[in-house]
Every structure is written in C-alpha cells, then in structure tokens.
Design a protein around this motif. Structure first.
Motif, PDB file in Angstrom:
ATOM      1  N   GLY A  83       0.780  -1.234   0.000  1.00  0.00           N
ATOM      2  CA  GLY A  83       0.000   0.000   0.000  1.00  0.00           C
ATOM      3  C   GLY A  83       0.810   1.282   0.000  1.00  0.00           C
ATOM      4  O   GLY A  83       0.518   2.200   0.765  1.00  0.00           O
ATOM      5  N   CYS A  84       1.799   1.368  -0.870  1.00  0.00           N
ATOM      6  CA  CYS A  84       2.635   2.575  -0.973  1.00  0.00           C
ATOM      7  C   CYS A  84       1.745   3.815  -1.174  1.00  0.00           C
ATOM      8  O   CYS A  84       0.909   3.828  -2.076  1.00  0.00           O
ATOM      9  CB  CYS A  84       3.604   2.434  -2.139  1.00  0.00           C
ATOM     10  N   LYS A 101      -6.919  -7.402   1.123  1.00  0.00           N
ATOM     11  CA  LYS A 101      -5.640  -8.109   1.241  1.00  0.00           C
ATOM     12  C   LYS A 101      -4.510  -7.123   1.527  1.00  0.00           C
ATOM     13  O   LYS A 101      -3.694  -7.333   2.428  1.00  0.00           O
ATOM     14  CB  LYS A 101      -5.358  -8.884  -0.052  1.00  0.00           C
ATOM     15  N   VAL A 102      -4.469  -6.035   0.778  1.00  0.00           N
ATOM     16  CA  VAL A 102      -3.423  -5.030   0.974  1.00  0.00           C
ATOM     17  C   VAL A 102      -3.572  -4.391   2.352  1.00  0.00           C
ATOM     18  O   VAL A 102      -2.581  -4.186   3.060  1.00  0.00           O
ATOM     19  CB  VAL A 102      -3.444  -3.981  -0.158  1.00  0.00           C
ATOM     20  N   LEU A 103      -4.796  -4.092   2.770  1.00  0.00           N
ATOM     21  CA  LEU A 103      -5.032  -3.516   4.095  1.00  0.00           C
ATOM     22  C   LEU A 103      -4.538  -4.457   5.188  1.00  0.00           C
ATOM     23  O   LEU A 103      -3.883  -4.028   6.141  1.00  0.00           O
ATOM     24  CB  LEU A 103      -6.518  -3.203   4.285  1.00  0.00           C
ATOM     25  N   VAL A 106      -0.758  -4.277   5.346  1.00  0.00           N
ATOM     26  CA  VAL A 106      -0.295  -3.059   6.028  1.00  0.00           C
ATOM     27  C   VAL A 106      -0.454  -3.214   7.537  1.00  0.00           C
ATOM     28  O   VAL A 106       0.457  -2.878   8.312  1.00  0.00           O
ATOM     29  CB  VAL A 106      -1.052  -1.818   5.506  1.00  0.00           C
ATOM     30  N   GLN A 107      -1.593  -3.742   7.969  1.00  0.00           N
ATOM     31  CA  GLN A 107      -1.812  -3.963   9.401  1.00  0.00           C
ATOM     32  C   GLN A 107      -0.803  -4.951   9.969  1.00  0.00           C
ATOM     33  O   GLN A 107      -0.273  -4.761  11.065  1.00  0.00           O
ATOM     34  CB  GLN A 107      -3.244  -4.449   9.643  1.00  0.00           C
ATOM     35  N   ARG A 108      -0.516  -6.019   9.215  1.00  0.00           N
ATOM     36  CA  ARG A 108       0.468  -7.008   9.664  1.00  0.00           C
ATOM     37  C   ARG A 108       1.863  -6.378   9.747  1.00  0.00           C
ATOM     38  O   ARG A 108       2.626  -6.657  10.675  1.00  0.00           O
ATOM     39  CB  ARG A 108       0.474  -8.224   8.739  1.00  0.00           C
ATOM     40  N   ASP A 109       2.187  -5.496   8.791  1.00  0.00           N
ATOM     41  CA  ASP A 109       3.481  -4.804   8.821  1.00  0.00           C
ATOM     42  C   ASP A 109       3.620  -3.988  10.107  1.00  0.00           C
ATOM     43  O   ASP A 109       4.664  -4.016  10.758  1.00  0.00           O
ATOM     44  CB  ASP A 109       3.645  -3.884   7.615  1.00  0.00           C
ATOM     45  N   THR A 112       4.078  -6.339  13.018  1.00  0.00           N
ATOM     46  CA  THR A 112       5.439  -6.889  13.000  1.00  0.00           C
ATOM     47  C   THR A 112       6.428  -5.876  13.558  1.00  0.00           C
ATOM     48  O   THR A 112       7.275  -6.221  14.397  1.00  0.00           O
ATOM     49  CB  THR A 112       5.844  -7.280  11.565  1.00  0.00           C
ATOM     50  N   ASP A 113       6.324  -4.627  13.104  1.00  0.00           N
ATOM     51  CA  ASP A 113       7.215  -3.572  13.599  1.00  0.00           C
ATOM     52  C   ASP A 113       7.115  -3.446  15.122  1.00  0.00           C
ATOM     53  O   ASP A 113       8.135  -3.336  15.812  1.00  0.00           O
ATOM     54  CB  ASP A 113       6.880  -2.219  12.953  1.00  0.00           C
ATOM     55  N   GLN A 114       5.894  -3.470  15.639  1.00  0.00           N
ATOM     56  CA  GLN A 114       5.696  -3.326  17.089  1.00  0.00           C
ATOM     57  C   GLN A 114       6.253  -4.524  17.851  1.00  0.00           C
ATOM     58  O   GLN A 114       6.902  -4.361  18.881  1.00  0.00           O
ATOM     59  CB  GLN A 114       4.208  -3.136  17.414  1.00  0.00           C
ATOM     60  N   ARG A 115       6.008  -5.723  17.344  1.00  0.00           N
ATOM     61  CA  ARG A 115       6.528  -6.924  18.018  1.00  0.00           C
ATOM     62  C   ARG A 115       8.056  -6.928  18.040  1.00  0.00           C
ATOM     63  O   ARG A 115       8.670  -7.324  19.032  1.00  0.00           O
ATOM     64  CB  ARG A 115       6.007  -8.180  17.345  1.00  0.00           C
ATOM     65  N   LEU A 116       8.661  -6.508  16.937  1.00  0.00           N
ATOM     66  CA  LEU A 116      10.122  -6.441  16.898  1.00  0.00           C
ATOM     67  C   LEU A 116      10.625  -5.403  17.896  1.00  0.00           C
ATOM     68  O   LEU A 116      11.585  -5.646  18.637  1.00  0.00           O
ATOM     69  CB  LEU A 116      10.602  -6.115  15.482  1.00  0.00           C
ATOM     70  N   LYS A 117       9.973  -4.258  17.928  1.00  0.00           N
ATOM     71  CA  LYS A 117      10.369  -3.199  18.867  1.00  0.00           C
ATOM     72  C   LYS A 117      10.262  -3.691  20.313  1.00  0.00           C
ATOM     73  O   LYS A 117      11.179  -3.471  21.117  1.00  0.00           O
ATOM     74  CB  LYS A 117       9.485  -1.971  18.667  1.00  0.00           C
TER      75      LYS A 117
END
Length: 153
Positions: A83-84, A101-103, A106-109, A112-117
């Motif tokens: 979703g650029c 699907k794209v939404l 984006v939500q999964r991204d 993922t960022d939060q879980r990594l943080k």
C-alpha cells in the motif's frame, strides 16, 4: 483446447481465470530485483546478514535481511502489496478482495514492527521504488550505530 477455455478453479481458489492464476503464481515473495540490488550493495560494504529469515523464532514472519547481533530486520516492501502512498493503485478486478488483502498486509506490517520493537529489535522498511544506494547507506549506518552501542530506543 486451450487451458483458458477449460478453466476449473481449484476448490477454494481466489483466481478468476487460469491466466490470472499463472500471473499470481509468478509473483516473487523473495529475491526481488530491489532486494537483490540492496543486498549486493550492503554486502559490498562488508556487512553480513541472513536472507528471508525470522528475526524472532516465535514470530512467524520473515524479514528480507536480518542482522542478528545488531537486532535489525530489513524489509523491502513492494508498492502494490504493502500500500505505498505514492504508487498504490486500487485494483479494478475483484477490488473488494485485493483492497482488503493489501489492508491486512499493512496492518500485519505495523504489528510486525511493534513486536520487533517490543523484543528490542529495529525494523527498517524501504519501498521498492526508493534508490537502492540510499537504502544500503541507511542500513549500513544503522548497523554501525547499533554495533557501537549507541542504540536509539
């Protein structure tokens, strides 16, 4: 007879035709041209990394490049699939399915960022259209900074 005329979608298939199915199967999920170019540039700077690896073993998601000691996960996101804001164009065929699907991607991204943080990792995300040289420089600078011990929260 051609395969297109005898199209019988597999049970549970989302493909609207044999041609669409072949097209979707040809889309790479890893080793895309932008990924390979950025990897080559980063490797040329002497940095070593894991390719298409899970940064955290219990997280069922893979990053395009993983720098374990520095705890940095790099993602090269495709403009359509993630979703650029500059290049995403809503689909004309089956728009409900693909937009959802794209939404979800984006939500999964973001998840993922939060879980990594939360696990002490840094997620770096780049769009496929960004200049590879700039991405590689940013990655190298971030790794150097984190290795030197001056990690930013």
């Amino acid at each position: 007879m051609s395969e297109d005329l005898e199209w019988n979608a597999p049970v549970g298939s989302w493909a609207s035709s044999a041609a669409r199915r072949r097209n979707m199967q040809a889309i790479r999920s890893r080793d895309t041209k932008p990924e390979i170019l950025i990897r080559r540039l980063v490797h040329a700077q002497g940095l070593r990394y894991r390719v298409s690896a899970r940064p955290i073993s219990d997280l069922r998601r893979t990053a395009d490049m993983v720098f374990r000691p520095a705890k940095v996960a790099v993602f090269i996101d495709g403009c359509y699939w993630h979703g650029c804001p500059e290049h995403y164009v809503p689909p004309r065929t089956n728009p409900g399915y693909w937009s959802e699907k794209v939404l979800r991607n984006v939500q999964r991204d973001r998840d993922t960022d939060q879980r990594l943080k939360d696990a002490g990792w840094l997620a770096l995300r780049f769009w496929e259209h960004e200049p590879s040289e700039i991405c590689a420089q940013h990655i190298a600078a971030t790794i150097a900074e984190r290795r030197s011990g001056s990690r930013k929260p």
